[in-house]
Motif scaffolding. Sequence first.
Motif, PDB file in Angstrom:
ATOM      1  N   SER A  35      10.112  15.178  -3.065  1.00  0.00           N
ATOM      2  CA  SER A  35      10.384  16.535  -3.559  1.00  0.00           C
ATOM      3  C   SER A  35      11.274  17.307  -2.591  1.00  0.00           C
ATOM      4  CB  SER A  35       9.082  17.289  -3.789  1.00  0.00           C
ATOM      5  OG  SER A  35       8.360  16.700  -4.839  1.00  0.00           O
ATOM      6  N   ALA A  36      11.033  17.140  -1.292  1.00  0.00           N
ATOM      7  CA  ALA A  36      11.848  17.816  -0.275  1.00  0.00           C
ATOM      8  C   ALA A  36      13.306  17.348  -0.342  1.00  0.00           C
ATOM      9  CB  ALA A  36      11.281  17.562   1.117  1.00  0.00           C
ATOM     10  N   ARG A  37      13.518  16.150  -0.826  1.00  0.00           N
ATOM     11  CA  ARG A  37      14.877  15.607  -0.977  1.00  0.00           C
ATOM     12  C   ARG A  37      15.467  15.942  -2.349  1.00  0.00           C
ATOM     13  NH1 ARG A  37      14.563   9.389   0.406  1.00  0.00           N
ATOM     14  NH2 ARG A  37      16.744   9.545  -0.243  1.00  0.00           N
ATOM     15  N   GLY A  38      14.718  16.668  -3.178  1.00  0.00           N
ATOM     16  CA  GLY A  38      15.208  17.044  -4.502  1.00  0.00           C
ATOM     17  C   GLY A  38      15.128  15.914  -5.519  1.00  0.00           C
ATOM     18  N   ILE A  39      14.266  14.941  -5.265  1.00  0.00           N
ATOM     19  CA  ILE A  39      14.121  13.787  -6.158  1.00  0.00           C
ATOM     20  C   ILE A  39      12.874  13.978  -7.011  1.00  0.00           C
ATOM     21  CG2 ILE A  39      13.783  11.291  -6.258  1.00  0.00           C
ATOM     22  CD1 ILE A  39      15.246  11.151  -3.519  1.00  0.00           C
ATOM     23  N   LYS A  40      13.045  13.879  -8.312  1.00  0.00           N
ATOM     24  CA  LYS A  40      11.914  14.033  -9.226  1.00  0.00           C
ATOM     25  C   LYS A  40      11.024  12.796  -9.150  1.00  0.00           C
ATOM     26  CE  LYS A  40      14.362  17.102 -12.204  1.00  0.00           C
ATOM     27  NZ  LYS A  40      15.204  17.285 -13.322  1.00  0.00           N
ATOM     28  N   VAL A  41       9.718  13.028  -9.264  1.00  0.00           N
ATOM     29  CA  VAL A  41       8.744  11.946  -9.195  1.00  0.00           C
ATOM     30  C   VAL A  41       8.042  11.814 -10.541  1.00  0.00           C
ATOM     31  CG1 VAL A  41       6.671  11.070  -8.043  1.00  0.00           C
ATOM     32  CG2 VAL A  41       8.388  12.343  -6.731  1.00  0.00           C
ATOM     33  N   THR A  99       0.861  -1.182   0.000  1.00  0.00           N
ATOM     34  CA  THR A  99       0.000   0.000   0.000  1.00  0.00           C
ATOM     35  C   THR A  99       0.900   1.235   0.000  1.00  0.00           C
ATOM     36  OG1 THR A  99      -0.014   0.096   2.405  1.00  0.00           O
ATOM     37  CG2 THR A  99      -1.790  -1.188   1.351  1.00  0.00           C
ATOM     38  N   THR A 100       0.304   2.386  -0.229  1.00  0.00           N
ATOM     39  CA  THR A 100       1.110   3.608  -0.180  1.00  0.00           C
ATOM     40  C   THR A 100       1.597   3.871   1.245  1.00  0.00           C
ATOM     41  OG1 THR A 100      -0.901   4.964  -0.037  1.00  0.00           O
ATOM     42  CG2 THR A 100       0.091   4.681  -2.226  1.00  0.00           C
ATOM     43  N   GLU A 101       0.872   3.411   2.251  1.00  0.00           N
ATOM     44  CA  GLU A 101       1.341   3.522   3.641  1.00  0.00           C
ATOM     45  C   GLU A 101       2.629   2.717   3.812  1.00  0.00           C
ATOM     46  OE1 GLU A 101       1.792   4.705   7.408  1.00  0.00           O
ATOM     47  OE2 GLU A 101       0.070   5.359   6.238  1.00  0.00           O
ATOM     48  N   GLY A 102       2.651   1.508   3.265  1.00  0.00           N
ATOM     49  CA  GLY A 102       3.857   0.688   3.322  1.00  0.00           C
ATOM     50  C   GLY A 102       5.011   1.329   2.570  1.00  0.00           C
ATOM     51  N   MET A 103       4.707   1.900   1.411  1.00  0.00           N
ATOM     52  CA  MET A 103       5.744   2.569   0.620  1.00  0.00           C
ATOM     53  C   MET A 103       6.317   3.752   1.388  1.00  0.00           C
ATOM     54  SD  MET A 103       3.981   2.548  -3.148  1.00  0.00           S
ATOM     55  CE  MET A 103       2.858   1.202  -3.494  1.00  0.00           C
ATOM     56  N   ASP A 132      -4.752   6.682   1.259  1.00  0.00           N
ATOM     57  CA  ASP A 132      -3.849   6.969   0.135  1.00  0.00           C
ATOM     58  C   ASP A 132      -2.787   7.965   0.601  1.00  0.00           C
ATOM     59  OD1 ASP A 132      -2.549   7.701  -2.177  1.00  0.00           O
ATOM     60  OD2 ASP A 132      -4.368   8.087  -3.317  1.00  0.00           O
ATOM     61  N   ARG A 133      -1.550   7.527   0.645  1.00  0.00           N
ATOM     62  CA  ARG A 133      -0.449   8.372   1.116  1.00  0.00           C
ATOM     63  C   ARG A 133       0.438   8.855  -0.035  1.00  0.00           C
ATOM     64  NH1 ARG A 133       0.464   7.827   6.668  1.00  0.00           N
ATOM     65  NH2 ARG A 133       1.571   9.765   6.326  1.00  0.00           N
ATOM     66  N   THR A 134      -0.088   8.799  -1.258  1.00  0.00           N
ATOM     67  CA  THR A 134       0.687   9.209  -2.437  1.00  0.00           C
ATOM     68  C   THR A 134       1.220  10.628  -2.300  1.00  0.00           C
ATOM     69  OG1 THR A 134      -0.616   7.720  -3.831  1.00  0.00           O
ATOM     70  CG2 THR A 134       0.621   9.457  -4.949  1.00  0.00           C
ATOM     71  N   ALA A 135       0.380  11.559  -1.865  1.00  0.00           N
ATOM     72  CA  ALA A 135       0.811  12.958  -1.735  1.00  0.00           C
ATOM     73  C   ALA A 135       1.942  13.091  -0.718  1.00  0.00           C
ATOM     74  CB  ALA A 135      -0.368  13.842  -1.339  1.00  0.00           C
ATOM     75  N   ASP A 136       1.895  12.310   0.357  1.00  0.00           N
ATOM     76  CA  ASP A 136       2.968  12.352   1.368  1.00  0.00           C
ATOM     77  C   ASP A 136       4.284  11.841   0.786  1.00  0.00           C
ATOM     78  OD1 ASP A 136       1.236  13.310   3.421  1.00  0.00           O
ATOM     79  OD2 ASP A 136       0.520  11.257   3.730  1.00  0.00           O
ATOM     80  N   ILE A 137       4.199  10.776  -0.013  1.00  0.00           N
ATOM     81  CA  ILE A 137       5.403  10.231  -0.652  1.00  0.00           C
ATOM     82  C   ILE A 137       5.991  11.270  -1.598  1.00  0.00           C
ATOM     83  CG2 ILE A 137       6.274   8.467  -2.239  1.00  0.00           C
ATOM     84  CD1 ILE A 137       4.033   6.605  -1.099  1.00  0.00           C
ATOM     85  N   GLN A 138       5.143  11.858  -2.429  1.00  0.00           N
ATOM     86  CA  GLN A 138       5.603  12.878  -3.377  1.00  0.00           C
ATOM     87  C   GLN A 138       6.249  14.050  -2.643  1.00  0.00           C
ATOM     88  OE1 GLN A 138       1.695  13.230  -5.257  1.00  0.00           O
ATOM     89  NE2 GLN A 138       2.655  12.729  -7.218  1.00  0.00           N
TER      90      GLN A 138
END
Length: 167
Positions: free
Chosen positions: A119-125, A75-79, A109-115
Amino acid sequence: MRARRLGIVGCLAFLAALSLGAASADAATIVALGASNTFGKGVARNQAYPAQLEAILRAKGLNVRIVNAGINGDTTEGMLQRLDRAVPNGTRAVILQPGGNDRRKGSPDRTADIQSRLSARGIKVIMLANGMLGGLPHQPDGVHLTPEGYHMLAEQLASQVSGAIGR
């Protein structure tokens, strides 16, 4: 004579491995983070889209390493919980495939949290929405792609990934 030929072939293979190792050290790291369609459920690991995408990009002359961080049923929580382990520092981009397990398992759905964290780490999604899987060849379960379907998906993602890493 045969032993000499085998020795030459062995030396050439060793030199090729050395040059590949040197090239891999400078490779741009991209992490494919997701669930079963990232993992490649039902197919060999080299047939999942991350492996096929790496082969496609390398054939185009790009020095990349695609890490398959897909887990069946995730799940996105696991991710989100494994994000820092799955996406090491120095990663240039993440292909995020949330899948359908949140809805199926009643998980938020934790997709926005992952993104946001990436992004805060400078990694493109690069988002791999479930809609991108429609129209591609699926296994009999109707959920997971065939090797051909994964190849077609990798072809679709190749230009997005090369653009995201600026190559």
